[in-house]
Design a protein around this motif. Sequence first.
Motif, short mmCIF file in Angstrom:
data_model
loop_
_atom_site.label_atom_id
_atom_site.label_comp_id
_atom_site.label_asym_id
_atom_site.label_seq_id
_atom_site.Cartn_x
_atom_site.Cartn_y
_atom_site.Cartn_z
N MET A 67 38.88 48.95 39.27
CA MET A 67 38.75 47.50 39.42
C MET A 67 38.42 47.14 40.87
O MET A 67 38.75 47.88 41.80
CB MET A 67 40.05 46.81 39.01
CG MET A 67 40.41 46.97 37.54
SD MET A 67 41.86 46.00 37.08
CE MET A 67 42.13 46.61 35.42
N VAL A 68 37.76 45.99 41.05
CA VAL A 68 37.33 45.57 42.38
C VAL A 68 38.53 45.09 43.20
O VAL A 68 39.55 44.68 42.67
CB VAL A 68 36.31 44.42 42.29
CG1 VAL A 68 35.07 44.90 41.56
CG2 VAL A 68 36.91 43.21 41.60
N ASP A 69 38.37 45.16 44.51
CA ASP A 69 39.38 44.64 45.44
C ASP A 69 38.95 43.24 45.85
O ASP A 69 38.26 43.05 46.84
CB ASP A 69 39.51 45.57 46.65
CG ASP A 69 40.62 45.11 47.59
OD1 ASP A 69 41.46 44.31 47.15
OD2 ASP A 69 40.61 45.54 48.75
N TYR A 70 39.34 42.25 45.05
CA TYR A 70 38.89 40.87 45.27
C TYR A 70 40.03 40.07 45.88
O TYR A 70 41.14 40.06 45.36
CB TYR A 70 38.46 40.25 43.94
CG TYR A 70 37.74 38.93 44.07
CD1 TYR A 70 36.39 38.88 44.40
CD2 TYR A 70 38.40 37.73 43.86
CE1 TYR A 70 35.71 37.68 44.51
CE2 TYR A 70 37.75 36.51 43.97
CZ TYR A 70 36.40 36.49 44.30
OH TYR A 70 35.74 35.29 44.41
N PRO A 71 39.78 39.36 47.01
CA PRO A 71 40.87 38.67 47.71
C PRO A 71 41.32 37.40 47.01
O PRO A 71 40.52 36.71 46.36
CB PRO A 71 40.25 38.35 49.06
CG PRO A 71 38.78 38.21 48.78
CD PRO A 71 38.48 39.23 47.71
N ALA A 72 42.60 37.09 47.14
CA ALA A 72 43.12 35.82 46.66
C ALA A 72 42.53 34.69 47.48
O ALA A 72 42.01 34.89 48.58
CB ALA A 72 44.64 35.81 46.74
N ILE A 73 42.62 33.47 46.96
CA ILE A 73 41.98 32.32 47.61
C ILE A 73 42.51 32.09 49.03
O ILE A 73 41.77 31.67 49.91
CB ILE A 73 42.16 31.04 46.75
CG1 ILE A 73 41.33 29.88 47.31
CG2 ILE A 73 43.63 30.68 46.61
CD1 ILE A 73 39.86 30.09 47.27
N SER A 74 43.78 32.40 49.27
CA SER A 74 44.36 32.17 50.60
C SER A 74 43.67 33.01 51.67
O SER A 74 43.68 32.65 52.85
CB SER A 74 45.86 32.48 50.57
OG SER A 74 46.54 31.58 49.72
N GLU A 75 43.06 34.11 51.27
CA GLU A 75 42.36 34.96 52.22
C GLU A 75 40.89 34.55 52.38
O GLU A 75 40.18 35.13 53.20
CB GLU A 75 42.43 36.42 51.76
CG GLU A 75 43.86 36.96 51.64
CD GLU A 75 43.87 38.34 51.02
OE1 GLU A 75 43.05 39.18 51.44
OE2 GLU A 75 44.69 38.58 50.11
N GLN A 76 40.45 33.57 51.61
CA GLN A 76 39.04 33.17 51.66
C GLN A 76 38.80 31.84 52.35
O GLN A 76 37.68 31.54 52.75
CB GLN A 76 38.48 33.09 50.23
CG GLN A 76 38.56 34.40 49.45
CD GLN A 76 37.89 34.28 48.10
OE1 GLN A 76 36.73 33.87 48.01
NE2 GLN A 76 38.61 34.63 47.05
N LEU A 77 39.84 31.02 52.48
CA LEU A 77 39.68 29.69 53.07
C LEU A 77 40.05 29.70 54.55
O LEU A 77 41.00 30.37 54.96
CB LEU A 77 40.55 28.67 52.33
CG LEU A 77 40.22 28.43 50.86
CD1 LEU A 77 41.15 27.37 50.29
CD2 LEU A 77 38.77 28.00 50.68
#
Length: 436
Positions: free
Chosen positions: A1-11
Amino acid sequence: MVDYPAISEQLDDIESAREDGHRKIDWAREHMPILTALQAEFDAEKPFEGQRIGMAMHVEAKTAVLVETLAEAGADVAVTGCNPLSTHGDVSAALDEHPKITSYAKRGVDDEEYYEAIEAVIAHEPTVTVDDGMDLVAAIHEDYPELIDSIIGGCEETTTGVHRLRAMDDDGALEYPVFAVNDTPMKRLFDNVHGTGESSLANIAMTTNLSWAGKDVVVAGYGYCGKGVAKKAAGQNANVIVTEVEPRRALEAHMEGYDVMPMDEAAAVGDVFLTTTGNRDVITADHFERMNDGVLLANAGHFDIEINLDELAEMAVDEREAREGVREYELQDGRRLNVLAEGRLVNLASPIALGHPVEVMDQSFGVQAVCVRELVENGASDSSSEEGDQYEAGVHEVPDDLDREIAEIKLDAEGVAYDDLSDEQEEYMGSWQHGT
Protein backbone atom coordinates in the motif's frame (compact mmCIF):
# COMPACT_ATOMS: atom_id res chain seq x y z
CA MET A 1 0.00 0.00 0.00
CA VAL A 2 1.07 3.59 -0.64
CA ASP A 3 2.48 5.86 2.05
CA TYR A 4 -0.08 8.66 1.77
CA PRO A 5 0.02 11.49 4.35
CA ALA A 6 -2.91 12.54 6.50
CA ILE A 7 -4.39 15.96 5.79
CA SER A 8 -2.57 17.55 8.75
CA GLU A 9 0.72 16.87 6.97
CA GLN A 10 -0.49 18.46 3.73
CA LEU A 11 -1.83 21.84 4.86
CA ASP A 12 0.39 24.84 5.57
CA ASP A 13 -1.77 26.86 7.98
CA ILE A 14 -3.12 23.84 9.86
CA GLU A 15 -4.18 25.67 13.05
CA SER A 16 -6.30 28.20 11.17
CA ALA A 17 -7.85 25.43 9.08
CA ARG A 18 -8.73 23.44 12.18
CA GLU A 19 -10.34 26.45 13.83
CA ASP A 20 -12.53 27.06 10.78
CA GLY A 21 -13.37 23.38 10.51
CA HIS A 22 -14.41 23.06 14.15
CA ARG A 23 -16.68 26.09 13.79
CA LYS A 24 -18.45 24.47 10.82
CA ILE A 25 -18.79 21.15 12.64
CA ASP A 26 -20.14 22.81 15.77
CA TRP A 27 -22.82 24.62 13.77
CA ALA A 28 -23.88 21.39 12.05
CA ARG A 29 -24.01 19.46 15.34
CA GLU A 30 -26.34 22.06 16.87
CA HIS A 31 -28.92 21.13 14.23
CA MET A 32 -28.43 17.34 14.28
CA PRO A 33 -30.48 16.02 17.23
CA ILE A 34 -30.41 12.41 16.00
CA LEU A 35 -26.63 12.08 15.94
CA THR A 36 -26.43 14.08 19.16
CA ALA A 37 -28.70 11.56 20.89
CA LEU A 38 -26.82 8.59 19.43
CA GLN A 39 -23.46 10.08 20.39
CA ALA A 40 -24.60 10.47 23.99
CA GLU A 41 -25.66 6.81 24.00
CA PHE A 42 -22.47 5.62 22.30
CA ASP A 43 -20.18 7.74 24.45
CA ALA A 44 -21.54 6.07 27.59
CA GLU A 45 -21.43 2.51 26.28
CA LYS A 46 -18.46 2.57 23.82
CA PRO A 47 -20.07 -0.13 21.63
CA PHE A 48 -17.43 0.15 18.90
CA GLU A 49 -14.39 -0.31 21.12
CA GLY A 50 -11.76 -2.29 19.21
CA GLN A 51 -13.35 -1.67 15.80
CA ARG A 52 -11.59 0.05 12.90
CA ILE A 53 -13.96 1.92 10.62
CA GLY A 54 -12.87 2.89 7.10
CA MET A 55 -14.92 5.59 5.40
CA ALA A 56 -15.07 7.14 1.91
CA MET A 57 -17.61 9.97 2.13
CA HIS A 58 -18.16 13.60 1.18
CA VAL A 59 -16.01 15.11 3.92
CA GLU A 60 -17.77 18.25 5.06
CA ALA A 61 -19.31 19.43 8.34
CA LYS A 62 -22.33 17.13 8.48
CA THR A 63 -20.28 14.06 7.62
CA ALA A 64 -17.80 15.12 10.29
CA VAL A 65 -20.48 14.83 12.96
CA LEU A 66 -21.07 11.22 11.89
CA VAL A 67 -17.32 10.50 11.90
CA GLU A 68 -16.93 11.94 15.39
CA THR A 69 -19.99 10.01 16.59
CA LEU A 70 -18.39 6.74 15.50
CA ALA A 71 -15.08 7.70 17.08
CA GLU A 72 -16.73 8.68 20.37
CA ALA A 73 -18.30 5.22 20.35
CA GLY A 74 -14.79 3.81 20.68
CA ALA A 75 -13.82 3.10 17.07
CA ASP A 76 -10.61 4.10 15.34
CA VAL A 77 -11.78 5.85 12.18
CA ALA A 78 -9.91 6.51 8.92
CA VAL A 79 -11.74 8.68 6.40
CA THR A 80 -11.20 10.09 2.93
CA GLY A 81 -13.33 11.77 0.29
CA CYS A 82 -15.57 10.06 -2.25
CA ASN A 83 -15.41 12.96 -4.71
CA PRO A 84 -12.32 15.06 -5.52
CA LEU A 85 -14.24 18.33 -5.26
CA SER A 86 -16.60 17.76 -2.33
CA THR A 87 -14.05 17.84 0.50
CA HIS A 88 -13.86 20.84 2.83
CA GLY A 89 -10.18 20.97 3.75
CA ASP A 90 -10.75 22.80 7.02
CA VAL A 91 -13.26 20.19 8.16
CA SER A 92 -10.87 17.41 7.19
CA ALA A 93 -8.12 19.11 9.22
CA ALA A 94 -10.40 19.44 12.24
CA LEU A 95 -11.29 15.76 12.07
CA ASP A 96 -7.65 14.75 11.86
CA GLU A 97 -7.00 16.48 15.18
CA HIS A 98 -9.22 13.94 16.98
CA PRO A 99 -7.06 11.24 18.62
CA LYS A 100 -9.15 8.41 17.16
CA ILE A 101 -9.62 9.84 13.65
CA THR A 102 -7.22 9.97 10.70
CA SER A 103 -8.41 12.01 7.72
CA TYR A 104 -6.84 11.77 4.28
CA ALA A 105 -9.49 13.87 2.52
CA LYS A 106 -8.18 16.78 0.48
CA ARG A 107 -10.05 18.95 -2.01
CA GLY A 108 -9.03 19.03 -5.65
CA VAL A 109 -6.91 15.88 -5.83
CA ASP A 110 -6.29 14.18 -9.17
CA ASP A 111 -7.34 10.60 -9.88
CA GLU A 112 -4.03 9.15 -8.68
CA GLU A 113 -4.15 10.99 -5.36
CA TYR A 114 -7.82 10.11 -4.94
CA TYR A 115 -7.14 6.39 -5.08
CA GLU A 116 -3.97 6.71 -3.02
CA ALA A 117 -6.12 8.19 -0.25
CA ILE A 118 -8.56 5.27 -0.60
CA GLU A 119 -5.62 2.90 -0.19
CA ALA A 120 -4.42 4.85 2.84
CA VAL A 121 -7.77 4.22 4.52
CA ILE A 122 -7.58 0.54 3.61
CA ALA A 123 -4.11 0.39 5.17
CA HIS A 124 -5.83 0.78 8.55
CA GLU A 125 -7.35 -2.66 7.90
CA PRO A 126 -10.95 -1.67 8.63
CA THR A 127 -13.36 -4.07 10.29
CA VAL A 128 -16.32 -1.98 9.08
CA THR A 129 -16.64 0.11 5.90
CA VAL A 130 -18.90 3.12 5.37
CA ASP A 131 -19.09 4.14 1.73
CA ASP A 132 -20.68 6.69 -0.60
CA GLY A 133 -20.41 5.31 -4.11
CA MET A 134 -18.79 1.94 -3.31
CA ASP A 135 -15.21 2.89 -4.25
CA LEU A 136 -13.89 1.64 -0.91
CA VAL A 137 -15.66 -1.72 -1.16
CA ALA A 138 -14.51 -2.14 -4.76
CA ALA A 139 -10.88 -1.36 -3.93
CA ILE A 140 -10.84 -3.85 -1.06
CA HIS A 141 -12.29 -6.64 -3.19
CA GLU A 142 -10.10 -5.95 -6.22
CA ASP A 143 -6.77 -5.17 -4.58
CA TYR A 144 -6.84 -6.32 -0.94
CA PRO A 145 -9.03 -9.44 -0.74
CA GLU A 146 -6.88 -10.75 2.11
CA LEU A 147 -8.59 -8.19 4.39
CA ILE A 148 -12.14 -9.42 3.70
CA ASP A 149 -12.17 -12.14 6.35
CA SER A 150 -11.60 -9.54 9.06
CA ILE A 151 -14.42 -7.21 7.86
CA ILE A 152 -17.73 -7.75 9.65
CA GLY A 153 -19.72 -5.61 7.21
CA GLY A 154 -20.34 -2.26 5.62
CA CYS A 155 -22.89 0.47 4.90
CA GLU A 156 -23.58 2.20 1.57
CA GLU A 157 -25.03 5.70 1.51
CA THR A 158 -26.07 6.45 -2.04
CA THR A 159 -28.13 5.20 -4.98
CA THR A 160 -25.17 4.69 -7.30
CA GLY A 161 -23.28 2.72 -4.68
CA VAL A 162 -26.24 0.44 -4.01
CA HIS A 163 -26.67 -0.18 -7.75
CA ARG A 164 -23.01 -1.16 -8.03
CA LEU A 165 -23.22 -3.37 -4.94
CA ARG A 166 -26.30 -5.20 -6.21
CA ALA A 167 -24.55 -5.84 -9.53
CA MET A 168 -21.54 -7.12 -7.62
CA ASP A 169 -23.78 -9.29 -5.46
CA ASP A 170 -25.58 -10.67 -8.51
CA ASP A 171 -22.19 -11.72 -9.89
CA GLY A 172 -21.38 -13.48 -6.62
CA ALA A 173 -18.44 -11.14 -6.08
CA LEU A 174 -19.50 -9.33 -2.89
CA GLU A 175 -17.84 -11.18 -0.04
CA TYR A 176 -19.10 -9.40 3.06
CA PRO A 177 -22.49 -8.00 4.11
CA VAL A 178 -23.38 -4.41 3.26
CA PHE A 179 -26.49 -2.51 4.33
CA ALA A 180 -28.23 -0.57 1.54
CA VAL A 181 -28.73 2.56 3.64
CA ASN A 182 -29.87 4.46 0.55
CA ASP A 183 -32.95 2.26 0.23
CA THR A 184 -34.52 2.98 3.62
CA PRO A 185 -37.56 5.27 3.88
CA MET A 186 -35.62 7.62 6.18
CA LYS A 187 -33.03 8.08 3.42
CA ARG A 188 -35.06 8.02 0.22
CA LEU A 189 -38.03 10.09 1.35
CA PHE A 190 -35.96 12.92 2.79
CA ASP A 191 -32.32 12.86 1.66
CA ASN A 192 -33.00 11.95 -1.97
CA VAL A 193 -36.14 14.03 -2.44
CA HIS A 194 -35.71 17.10 -0.24
CA GLY A 195 -31.94 17.02 0.15
CA THR A 196 -31.02 16.61 -3.51
CA GLY A 197 -33.82 18.86 -4.71
CA GLU A 198 -33.07 21.77 -2.40
CA SER A 199 -29.28 21.62 -2.43
CA SER A 200 -28.90 21.17 -6.19
CA LEU A 201 -31.13 24.09 -7.08
CA ALA A 202 -29.65 26.28 -4.36
CA ASN A 203 -26.09 25.68 -5.51
CA ILE A 204 -26.91 26.30 -9.16
CA ALA A 205 -28.62 29.57 -8.23
CA MET A 206 -25.71 30.68 -6.03
CA THR A 207 -23.09 29.67 -8.60
CA THR A 208 -24.79 31.42 -11.54
CA ASN A 209 -26.77 34.19 -9.77
CA LEU A 210 -29.66 33.37 -12.11
CA SER A 211 -33.36 32.87 -11.36
CA TRP A 212 -35.42 29.71 -11.85
CA ALA A 213 -38.66 31.52 -12.63
CA GLY A 214 -39.82 31.01 -16.20
CA LYS A 215 -36.94 28.76 -17.22
CA ASP A 216 -37.42 25.42 -18.96
CA VAL A 217 -35.67 22.97 -16.65
CA VAL A 218 -34.94 19.49 -17.99
CA VAL A 219 -34.67 16.85 -15.26
CA ALA A 220 -33.09 13.63 -16.52
CA GLY A 221 -34.44 10.71 -14.48
CA TYR A 222 -37.53 10.57 -12.28
CA GLY A 223 -36.36 8.45 -9.40
CA TYR A 224 -36.42 9.84 -5.88
CA CYS A 225 -33.73 12.44 -6.63
CA GLY A 226 -35.36 13.46 -9.90
CA LYS A 227 -38.73 13.83 -8.19
CA GLY A 228 -37.17 16.14 -5.63
CA VAL A 229 -35.46 18.30 -8.24
CA ALA A 230 -38.63 18.52 -10.33
CA LYS A 231 -40.80 19.39 -7.33
CA LYS A 232 -38.46 22.08 -6.03
CA ALA A 233 -37.92 23.60 -9.49
CA ALA A 234 -41.66 23.77 -10.12
CA GLY A 235 -42.02 25.39 -6.71
CA GLN A 236 -39.72 28.17 -7.89
CA ASN A 237 -41.89 28.76 -10.96
CA ALA A 238 -39.79 26.90 -13.50
CA ASN A 239 -41.34 24.91 -16.34
CA VAL A 240 -40.24 21.32 -15.72
CA ILE A 241 -39.53 18.77 -18.45
CA VAL A 242 -38.73 15.18 -17.44
CA THR A 243 -36.82 12.61 -19.48
CA GLU A 244 -37.04 8.94 -18.50
CA VAL A 245 -36.24 5.44 -19.76
CA GLU A 246 -38.64 3.61 -17.40
CA PRO A 247 -42.26 3.79 -18.65
CA ARG A 248 -43.94 3.78 -15.23
CA ARG A 249 -41.78 6.63 -13.98
CA ALA A 250 -42.40 8.53 -17.20
CA LEU A 251 -46.15 8.04 -16.67
CA GLU A 252 -45.84 9.14 -13.04
CA ALA A 253 -44.08 12.35 -14.10
CA HIS A 254 -46.79 12.95 -16.72
CA MET A 255 -49.53 12.44 -14.12
CA GLU A 256 -47.76 14.88 -11.81
CA GLY A 257 -48.20 17.54 -14.49
CA TYR A 258 -44.71 17.69 -15.96
CA ASP A 259 -43.91 17.59 -19.67
CA VAL A 260 -42.31 14.25 -20.55
CA MET A 261 -40.26 13.75 -23.69
CA PRO A 262 -37.06 12.06 -24.94
CA MET A 263 -33.79 13.91 -24.36
CA ASP A 264 -33.47 14.37 -28.14
CA GLU A 265 -36.52 16.63 -28.01
CA ALA A 266 -35.82 18.22 -24.62
CA ALA A 267 -32.34 19.25 -25.78
CA ALA A 268 -33.85 21.78 -28.17
CA VAL A 269 -36.03 23.54 -25.59
CA GLY A 270 -34.26 23.38 -22.23
CA ASP A 271 -32.56 26.30 -20.50
CA VAL A 272 -31.15 24.20 -17.64
CA PHE A 273 -30.33 20.49 -17.72
CA LEU A 274 -29.95 18.56 -14.49
CA THR A 275 -29.10 14.84 -14.59
CA THR A 276 -30.14 12.58 -11.70
CA THR A 277 -29.82 9.09 -13.19
CA GLY A 278 -26.57 7.59 -11.88
CA ASN A 279 -25.95 6.36 -15.43
CA ARG A 280 -23.46 7.41 -18.10
CA ASP A 281 -23.92 9.38 -21.34
CA VAL A 282 -27.28 10.86 -20.47
CA ILE A 283 -26.37 14.03 -22.39
CA THR A 284 -24.10 13.53 -25.40
CA ALA A 285 -22.89 15.17 -28.62
CA ASP A 286 -26.24 14.61 -30.38
CA HIS A 287 -27.91 16.62 -27.64
CA PHE A 288 -25.26 19.36 -27.57
CA GLU A 289 -25.92 19.90 -31.29
CA ARG A 290 -29.56 20.76 -30.55
CA MET A 291 -29.10 23.00 -27.50
CA ASN A 292 -29.69 26.73 -27.37
CA ASP A 293 -27.04 29.32 -26.63
CA GLY A 294 -26.34 29.85 -22.93
CA VAL A 295 -27.79 26.64 -21.50
CA LEU A 296 -26.63 25.39 -18.10
CA LEU A 297 -25.55 21.75 -17.69
CA ALA A 298 -25.34 20.22 -14.22
CA ASN A 299 -25.20 16.76 -12.64
CA ALA A 300 -26.93 15.70 -9.44
CA GLY A 301 -26.39 11.97 -9.99
CA HIS A 302 -23.07 10.66 -8.71
CA PHE A 303 -20.02 10.27 -10.96
CA ASP A 304 -19.00 12.81 -13.61
CA ILE A 305 -20.11 10.61 -16.51
CA GLU A 306 -23.73 11.66 -16.99
CA ILE A 307 -22.77 14.61 -19.20
CA ASN A 308 -20.25 13.49 -21.83
CA LEU A 309 -17.64 16.20 -21.37
CA ASP A 310 -15.12 14.51 -23.68
CA GLU A 311 -17.52 14.89 -26.60
CA LEU A 312 -18.34 18.45 -25.60
CA ALA A 313 -14.65 19.36 -25.44
CA GLU A 314 -14.08 17.86 -28.89
CA MET A 315 -16.93 19.94 -30.32
CA ALA A 316 -15.76 23.18 -28.71
CA VAL A 317 -13.59 25.71 -30.52
CA ASP A 318 -12.87 27.56 -27.29
CA GLU A 319 -13.24 27.13 -23.53
CA ARG A 320 -13.09 29.58 -20.66
CA GLU A 321 -14.02 29.97 -17.02
CA ALA A 322 -17.10 32.14 -17.45
CA ARG A 323 -17.63 32.36 -13.70
CA GLU A 324 -16.17 30.51 -10.74
CA GLY A 325 -17.55 27.01 -11.01
CA VAL A 326 -18.88 27.52 -14.55
CA ARG A 327 -16.95 26.26 -17.59
CA GLU A 328 -18.11 27.74 -20.88
CA TYR A 329 -17.71 25.71 -24.09
CA GLU A 330 -18.04 27.75 -27.30
CA LEU A 331 -19.12 25.76 -30.34
CA GLN A 332 -18.31 26.37 -34.02
CA ASP A 333 -21.56 28.28 -34.63
CA GLY A 334 -21.01 30.58 -31.65
CA ARG A 335 -23.37 28.86 -29.20
CA ARG A 336 -22.07 28.66 -25.63
CA LEU A 337 -22.86 25.72 -23.35
CA ASN A 338 -22.05 26.11 -19.66
CA VAL A 339 -21.02 23.17 -17.45
CA LEU A 340 -21.24 23.57 -13.69
CA ALA A 341 -18.84 21.96 -11.17
CA GLU A 342 -16.91 20.12 -13.91
CA GLY A 343 -19.88 17.81 -14.36
CA ARG A 344 -19.51 16.45 -10.84
CA LEU A 345 -22.17 16.58 -8.14
CA VAL A 346 -23.30 20.16 -8.37
CA ASN A 347 -24.57 20.33 -4.80
CA LEU A 348 -21.20 19.22 -3.41
CA ALA A 349 -18.53 20.09 -5.97
CA SER A 350 -19.32 23.68 -6.91
CA PRO A 351 -17.04 26.31 -5.30
CA ILE A 352 -19.61 27.36 -2.69
CA ALA A 353 -21.34 23.99 -2.31
CA LEU A 354 -22.56 22.99 1.14
CA GLY A 355 -24.37 19.76 0.23
CA HIS A 356 -27.74 18.75 1.60
CA PRO A 357 -29.40 20.68 4.44
CA VAL A 358 -28.12 19.76 7.88
CA GLU A 359 -31.42 18.38 9.19
CA VAL A 360 -31.77 16.06 6.20
CA MET A 361 -28.31 14.55 6.60
CA ASP A 362 -28.89 14.07 10.32
CA GLN A 363 -31.52 11.51 9.37
CA SER A 364 -29.38 9.70 6.78
CA PHE A 365 -26.31 9.63 8.98
CA GLY A 366 -28.40 8.49 11.92
CA VAL A 367 -29.32 5.42 9.88
CA GLN A 368 -25.64 4.91 9.06
CA ALA A 369 -24.72 5.02 12.74
CA VAL A 370 -27.31 2.47 13.88
CA CYS A 371 -26.38 0.21 10.95
CA VAL A 372 -22.77 0.21 12.14
CA ARG A 373 -24.07 -0.67 15.60
CA GLU A 374 -26.09 -3.53 14.11
CA LEU A 375 -23.04 -4.87 12.28
CA VAL A 376 -20.89 -4.74 15.39
CA GLU A 377 -23.55 -6.53 17.41
CA ASN A 378 -24.61 -9.06 14.74
CA GLY A 379 -21.92 -8.93 12.09
CA ALA A 380 -20.64 -11.12 9.30
CA SER A 381 -21.38 -14.79 9.49
CA ASP A 382 -18.65 -16.91 11.02
CA SER A 383 -18.73 -20.60 10.18
CA SER A 384 -17.47 -21.40 13.67
CA SER A 385 -20.31 -19.49 15.32
CA GLU A 386 -23.61 -21.06 16.35
CA GLU A 387 -25.48 -17.76 16.47
CA GLY A 388 -28.25 -17.53 13.91
CA ASP A 389 -28.78 -13.78 13.63
CA GLN A 390 -25.61 -12.90 11.78
CA TYR A 391 -25.48 -11.51 8.24
CA GLU A 392 -24.21 -13.45 5.25
CA ALA A 393 -22.19 -11.81 2.48
CA GLY A 394 -24.34 -9.72 0.14
CA VAL A 395 -26.54 -6.63 0.06
CA HIS A 396 -29.01 -6.36 2.96
CA GLU A 397 -31.99 -4.13 3.55
CA VAL A 398 -31.76 -2.06 6.71
CA PRO A 399 -33.91 -3.69 9.42
CA ASP A 400 -37.13 -1.70 9.68
CA ASP A 401 -36.84 -1.28 13.44
CA LEU A 402 -33.57 0.64 12.94
CA ASP A 403 -35.16 2.99 10.44
CA ARG A 404 -38.12 3.54 12.77
CA GLU A 405 -35.73 4.22 15.66
CA ILE A 406 -34.26 7.17 13.76
CA ALA A 407 -37.71 8.52 12.92
CA GLU A 408 -38.73 8.28 16.56
CA ILE A 409 -35.63 10.17 17.75
CA LYS A 410 -36.34 12.91 15.20
CA LEU A 411 -40.01 13.24 16.11
CA ASP A 412 -39.13 13.40 19.79
CA ALA A 413 -36.57 16.13 19.12
CA GLU A 414 -39.16 18.08 17.12
CA GLY A 415 -41.82 17.67 19.82
CA VAL A 416 -44.13 15.87 17.40
CA ALA A 417 -46.57 13.31 18.86
CA TYR A 418 -48.19 10.55 16.82
CA ASP A 419 -50.73 7.78 17.37
CA ASP A 420 -50.22 4.14 18.33
CA LEU A 421 -52.40 1.23 17.29
CA SER A 422 -54.67 -0.13 20.01
CA ASP A 423 -54.45 -3.82 20.91
CA GLU A 424 -57.66 -4.40 18.98
CA GLN A 425 -56.27 -2.64 15.92
CA GLU A 426 -53.03 -4.65 16.12
CA GLU A 427 -55.01 -7.86 16.34
CA TYR A 428 -57.26 -6.86 13.42
CA MET A 429 -54.36 -5.92 11.14
CA GLY A 430 -52.63 -9.21 11.89
CA SER A 431 -55.61 -11.44 11.22
CA TRP A 432 -57.05 -12.84 8.01
CA GLN A 433 -60.23 -13.98 9.70
CA HIS A 434 -61.84 -10.58 10.25
CA GLY A 435 -64.15 -9.56 7.44
CA THR A 436 -66.13 -6.43 6.76
